[in-house]
Design a protein around this motif. Sequence first.
Motif, short mmCIF file in Angstrom:
data_model
loop_
_atom_site.label_atom_id
_atom_site.label_comp_id
_atom_site.label_asym_id
_atom_site.label_seq_id
_atom_site.Cartn_x
_atom_site.Cartn_y
_atom_site.Cartn_z
N ALA A 9 0.83 -1.05 0.01
CA ALA A 9 -0.11 0.08 -0.01
C ALA A 9 0.78 1.19 -0.08
CB ALA A 9 -0.90 -0.14 1.36
N THR A 10 1.77 1.14 0.92
CA THR A 10 2.88 2.50 0.90
C THR A 10 3.52 2.67 -0.33
OG1 THR A 10 2.99 2.14 3.17
CG2 THR A 10 4.65 3.39 2.12
N ILE A 11 3.93 1.54 -1.01
CA ILE A 11 4.69 1.49 -2.34
C ILE A 11 3.72 2.12 -3.50
CG2 ILE A 11 5.87 0.13 -4.11
CD1 ILE A 11 6.78 -1.70 -1.50
N ILE A 12 2.74 1.60 -3.48
CA ILE A 12 1.79 1.88 -4.57
C ILE A 12 1.45 3.57 -4.19
CG2 ILE A 12 -0.75 1.67 -5.18
CD1 ILE A 12 1.05 -0.59 -6.28
N GLN A 13 0.95 3.95 -3.09
CA GLN A 13 0.83 5.46 -2.98
C GLN A 13 1.84 6.00 -3.38
OE1 GLN A 13 -0.42 5.02 1.08
NE2 GLN A 13 -2.38 4.41 0.79
N GLN A 54 -0.81 5.47 -16.43
CA GLN A 54 -2.08 5.46 -17.17
C GLN A 54 -3.03 5.84 -16.31
OE1 GLN A 54 -2.72 1.87 -19.32
NE2 GLN A 54 -0.73 2.00 -20.59
N HIS A 55 -3.00 5.47 -15.06
CA HIS A 55 -4.26 5.93 -14.14
C HIS A 55 -3.64 6.36 -12.95
CE1 HIS A 55 -6.54 3.49 -16.78
NE2 HIS A 55 -5.69 2.53 -16.91
N PRO A 56 -3.45 7.65 -12.69
CA PRO A 56 -2.63 8.14 -11.53
C PRO A 56 -3.35 7.99 -10.32
CG PRO A 56 -2.33 10.00 -13.56
CD PRO A 56 -3.20 8.64 -13.80
N LEU A 57 -3.01 7.59 -9.26
CA LEU A 57 -3.72 7.28 -7.98
C LEU A 57 -4.39 8.50 -7.34
CD1 LEU A 57 -4.28 5.15 -5.68
CD2 LEU A 57 -2.12 5.98 -4.70
N SER A 58 -5.65 8.38 -6.88
CA SER A 58 -6.47 9.41 -6.12
C SER A 58 -6.51 8.53 -4.77
CB SER A 58 -7.71 9.56 -6.77
OG SER A 58 -8.40 10.41 -6.07
N LYS A 59 -6.89 7.50 -4.75
CA LYS A 59 -7.21 6.62 -3.42
C LYS A 59 -6.94 5.20 -3.51
CE LYS A 59 -10.72 6.44 0.09
NZ LYS A 59 -11.88 6.81 0.72
N PHE A 60 -6.37 4.68 -2.41
CA PHE A 60 -5.91 3.12 -2.27
C PHE A 60 -6.51 3.03 -1.01
CE2 PHE A 60 -3.53 -0.56 -1.32
CZ PHE A 60 -3.42 -1.18 -2.60
N GLU A 61 -7.04 1.71 -0.97
CA GLU A 61 -7.71 1.16 0.33
C GLU A 61 -7.87 -0.43 0.02
OE1 GLU A 61 -11.50 2.47 1.75
OE2 GLU A 61 -11.99 2.83 -0.26
N TYR A 62 -7.50 -1.21 1.19
CA TYR A 62 -7.90 -2.51 1.21
C TYR A 62 -9.26 -2.76 1.45
CZ TYR A 62 -2.87 -3.51 0.92
OH TYR A 62 -1.44 -3.46 0.47
N SER A 70 1.61 -20.32 3.64
CA SER A 70 2.65 -19.39 3.58
C SER A 70 2.40 -18.15 2.65
CB SER A 70 3.97 -19.79 3.24
OG SER A 70 4.14 -20.28 1.89
N SER A 71 1.46 -18.08 1.79
CA SER A 71 1.02 -16.89 0.90
C SER A 71 -0.03 -15.80 1.63
CB SER A 71 0.22 -17.67 -0.37
OG SER A 71 1.49 -18.45 -1.14
N ALA A 72 0.32 -14.57 1.36
CA ALA A 72 -0.81 -13.71 1.61
C ALA A 72 -1.36 -13.00 0.49
CB ALA A 72 -0.02 -12.71 2.38
N TYR A 73 -2.75 -12.64 0.47
CA TYR A 73 -3.34 -11.79 -0.56
C TYR A 73 -4.01 -10.91 -0.15
CZ TYR A 73 -7.33 -14.62 1.01
OH TYR A 73 -8.21 -15.13 1.78
N ALA A 74 -4.61 -10.03 -0.99
CA ALA A 74 -5.42 -8.81 -0.55
C ALA A 74 -6.10 -8.40 -1.64
CB ALA A 74 -4.39 -7.76 -0.14
N ILE A 75 -7.53 -7.88 -1.46
CA ILE A 75 -8.24 -7.25 -2.58
C ILE A 75 -8.19 -5.88 -2.09
CG2 ILE A 75 -10.40 -7.12 -3.54
CD1 ILE A 75 -10.68 -10.06 -2.52
N ALA A 76 -7.98 -4.94 -3.07
CA ALA A 76 -7.86 -3.74 -2.88
C ALA A 76 -8.64 -2.82 -3.75
CB ALA A 76 -6.45 -2.94 -2.91
#
Length: 86
Positions: A9-13, A54-62, A70-76
């Motif tokens: 999330a931090t990296i994407i922001q 192509q789609h500059p971020l306005s808001k990101f949330e999980y 051992s795998s993690a996943y998320a829907i955002a």
Amino acid sequence: SNEVINNFATIIQKGDTKELIKTLGENVEINIDGNRQTLNKLKTEEIIRNFINQHPLSKFEYMHKGSNGSSAYAIAKYASKAEVYR
């Protein structure tokens, strides 16, 4: 792990896709707007970089976080000024 998901999330922001590949496993399952693919981490970085450009971020949330062994996943939800992606 949850740490990787939180760092994502931090990296994407920040739009720092070079930092992103440091947190990924060798193969990544990615689903952008219904287009599901399993890619190596370098190709994943390229696709995410192009998407962000192509789609500059306005808001990101999980919307959901989880794990499977051992795998993690998320829907955002990723919102640009014009559209919202899940």
